[in-house]
Design an enzyme around this catalytic site. Structure first.
Site, PDB file in Angstrom:
ATOM      1  N   ASP A  67       0.820  -1.218   0.000  1.00 58.19           N
ATOM      2  CA  ASP A  67       0.000   0.000   0.000  1.00 58.19           C
ATOM      3  C   ASP A  67       0.853   1.266   0.000  1.00 58.19           C
ATOM      4  OD1 ASP A  67       0.971  -0.359   2.569  1.00 58.19           O
ATOM      5  OD2 ASP A  67      -0.983  -0.754   3.467  1.00 58.19           O
ATOM      6  N   ASN A 136      -7.636  -2.656  14.253  1.00 59.47           N
ATOM      7  CA  ASN A 136      -9.016  -2.896  13.817  1.00 59.47           C
ATOM      8  C   ASN A 136      -9.110  -4.098  12.864  1.00 59.47           C
ATOM      9  OD1 ASN A 136      -7.935  -1.939  11.442  1.00 59.47           O
ATOM     10  ND2 ASN A 136      -9.260  -0.139  11.274  1.00 59.47           N
ATOM     11  N   HIS A 138      -7.281  -4.562  10.129  1.00 61.84           N
ATOM     12  CA  HIS A 138      -6.980  -4.340   8.712  1.00 61.84           C
ATOM     13  C   HIS A 138      -5.721  -5.081   8.282  1.00 61.84           C
ATOM     14  CE1 HIS A 138      -4.640  -0.276   9.434  1.00 61.84           C
ATOM     15  NE2 HIS A 138      -3.841  -1.302   9.542  1.00 61.84           N
ATOM     16  N   GLU A 143      -9.643  -1.696   5.241  1.00 65.32           N
ATOM     17  CA  GLU A 143     -10.295  -1.396   6.507  1.00 65.32           C
ATOM     18  C   GLU A 143     -11.542  -2.276   6.685  1.00 65.32           C
ATOM     19  OE1 GLU A 143      -8.592   0.233   8.428  1.00 65.32           O
ATOM     20  OE2 GLU A 143      -7.950   2.208   7.732  1.00 65.32           O
TER      21      GLU A 143
HETATM   22  P1  PGA Z   1       2.242  -1.399  12.521  1.00 71.16           P
HETATM   23  O1  PGA Z   1       1.056  -1.350  11.502  1.00 71.16           O
HETATM   24  O2  PGA Z   1       3.174  -2.446  12.023  1.00 71.16           O
HETATM   25  O3  PGA Z   1       2.877  -0.039  12.449  1.00 71.16           O
HETATM   26  O4  PGA Z   1       1.665  -1.727  13.845  1.00 71.16           O
HETATM   27  C1  PGA Z   1       0.510  -2.551  11.070  1.00 71.16           C
HETATM   28  C2  PGA Z   1      -0.743  -2.250  10.302  1.00 71.16           C
HETATM   29  O5  PGA Z   1      -1.414  -1.245  10.626  1.00 71.16           O
HETATM   30  O6  PGA Z   1      -1.059  -3.010   9.388  1.00 71.16           O
END
Ligand code: PGA
Length: 241
Positions: A67, A136, A138, A143
């Site tokens: 992404d 959450n 994702h 999302e």
């Molecule tokens: P993080 O993010 O590795 O910074 O915790 C993971 C994500 O939001 O997919």
């Protein structure tokens, strides 16, 4: 689904790093699916260290990232283009032409989504996809509520995702509101998936994931449909399991 329990972030990173190196040694021209954020940084450090000490070559390796924010130029320190250069690509012998990240700075975003899907196909698909999970649920920037049949698409970031990511920005207002992400169907087509989970702030998401209930309200639950997922989690993330 396989679960590897580790003591802490360093051990999680080491276990994931070993699996990735093993794959590269078996197939020096494989296509890696890469992720950004705090979670994979330790794995990237491990790969860089190994490259320096043991000379593992990435000359033929290809990569596709999950992404990118919309509206940040690739030179912006908060863009995922920048993150990948800083935290991995600049320290390996990987050919920049073989590294791919959705471009969130183009004017025609729909066209970019189509280009990205086509690119993944032309590369023969993703051999090994590294994934983190959001609080959450994702995966990528898919999302809650995202269709499991989604392909690379434009997303409106959830408010809690923007809040979680605001730690990298000066203020929450600077966090982009939209992003491009590989879709859930695109991710599920990867031949193998490594899901990395570290820290107490992910414990609830991991519990929900391991419970196995499948729902588009919890995007990571789509991974239950995949035949080759390894979860590598540390003790804090495994708090409820
Ligand atoms: P993080 O993010 O590795 O910074 O915790 C993971 C994500 O939001 O997919």
């Amino acid at each position: 689904m396989k679960l590897i329990r580790t003591e802490n972030y360093a051990e999680m990173s080491l276990e994931a790093g070993k699996i990735i190196l093993d794959k590269i040694n078996n197939n020096p021209s494989l296509t890696l699916g890469l992720a950004t954020g705090s979670t994979p940084k330790g794995v990237y450090d491990y790969l860089i260290q190994d490259h320096k000490s043991n000379g593992t070559s990435y000359k033929q390796v290809k990569s596709v990232n999950l992404d990118e924010y919309i509206g940040l130029p690739s030179k912006d320190p908060n863009s995922y283009h920048y993150f990948m250069r800083q935290n991995l690509f600049n320290h390996l012998d990987i050919n920049e032409m073989h590294t791919h990240i959705p471009n969130g700075a183009v004017s025609d975003l729909e066209d970019e989504c189509i280009r990205y899907e086509k690119l993944i196909k032309e590369l023969g698909g993703i051999d090994l996809q590294i994934l983190g999970i959001g609080q959450n649920g994702h995966i990528g920037f898919n999302e809650p509520g995202t269709s499991f049949s989604s392909r690379t698409h434009v997303v409106t970031l959830a408010q809690n995702t923007r809040e979680a990511n605001s730690r990298f920005f000066n203020t929450i207002d600077e966090v982009p509101t939209h992003a491009l992400t590989m879709g859930i169907a695109s991710i599920l087509e990867s031949k193998e998936i490594l899901l990395l989970v570290s820290g107490e702030r992910k414990a609830e998401a991991l519990l929900k994931f391991m419970n196995g209930e499948i729902s588009e309200d919890f995007p990571a639950s789509a991974l239950n449909y995949h035949q080759n997922v390894t979860v590598i989690a540390d003790r804090d993330a495994l708090k409820y399991i």
